[in-house]
Design a protein around this motif. Structure first.
Motif, mmCIF file in Angstrom:
data_model
loop_
_atom_site.group_PDB
_atom_site.id
_atom_site.type_symbol
_atom_site.label_atom_id
_atom_site.label_comp_id
_atom_site.label_asym_id
_atom_site.label_seq_id
_atom_site.Cartn_x
_atom_site.Cartn_y
_atom_site.Cartn_z
ATOM 1 N N THR A 205 0.511 -0.970 0.301
ATOM 2 C CA THR A 205 -0.265 -0.303 0.371
ATOM 3 C C THR A 205 1.196 1.470 0.067
ATOM 4 O O THR A 205 1.974 0.895 0.685
ATOM 5 N N ASN B 292 1.897 5.060 1.697
ATOM 6 C CA ASN B 292 1.150 5.520 2.713
ATOM 7 C C ASN B 292 1.475 7.535 1.571
ATOM 8 O O ASN B 292 2.334 7.730 1.788
ATOM 9 N N THR B 293 0.290 7.785 1.969
ATOM 10 C CA THR B 293 0.636 9.416 1.303
ATOM 11 C C THR B 293 1.327 10.365 2.858
ATOM 12 O O THR B 293 1.717 11.040 2.051
ATOM 13 N N ASP B 294 1.020 9.696 3.871
ATOM 14 C CA ASP B 294 1.897 10.841 5.311
ATOM 15 C C ASP B 294 3.144 10.705 4.447
ATOM 16 O O ASP B 294 4.050 11.532 4.793
ATOM 17 N N VAL C 242 4.656 0.774 1.871
ATOM 18 C CA VAL C 242 4.782 -0.117 2.485
ATOM 19 C C VAL C 242 4.151 -1.653 2.136
ATOM 20 O O VAL C 242 2.677 -2.062 1.978
#
Length: 79
Positions: free
Chosen positions: A58, A60-62, A67
């Protein structure tokens, strides 16, 4: 023929220091490829994990990073 697997930036002549026949034994091909991979980064294989399955990937935009969840098939634990 060895020319089909030769790296453009690291020749067989550069590695072995002499001309080789068109077909070389597997052991020499392995030696050549391992030397090319570790030439600029001696620790190249420290982050390679064999016998591992990827369960999910996935973003992680932050963090701005992917990940990756894996499972070690020998130990059967997730990371």
């Amino acid at each position: 023929p060895k020319e089909c697997i030769e790296f453009f930036d690291y020749t067989f002549d550069e590695h072995f220091g002499c001309a080789l026949p068109m077909y070389v034994p597997r052991a020499l091909v392995l030696d050549y490829m391992l030397a090319r991979c570790t030439r600029n980064n001696p620790n190249f294989f420290e982050s390679v994990h064999f016998n591992t399955s990827v369960e999910s990937v996935t973003f992680n935009t932050d963090l701005g990073k992917f990940v990756v969840k894996t499972v070690d098939q020998d130990q059967r634990f997730a990371t």
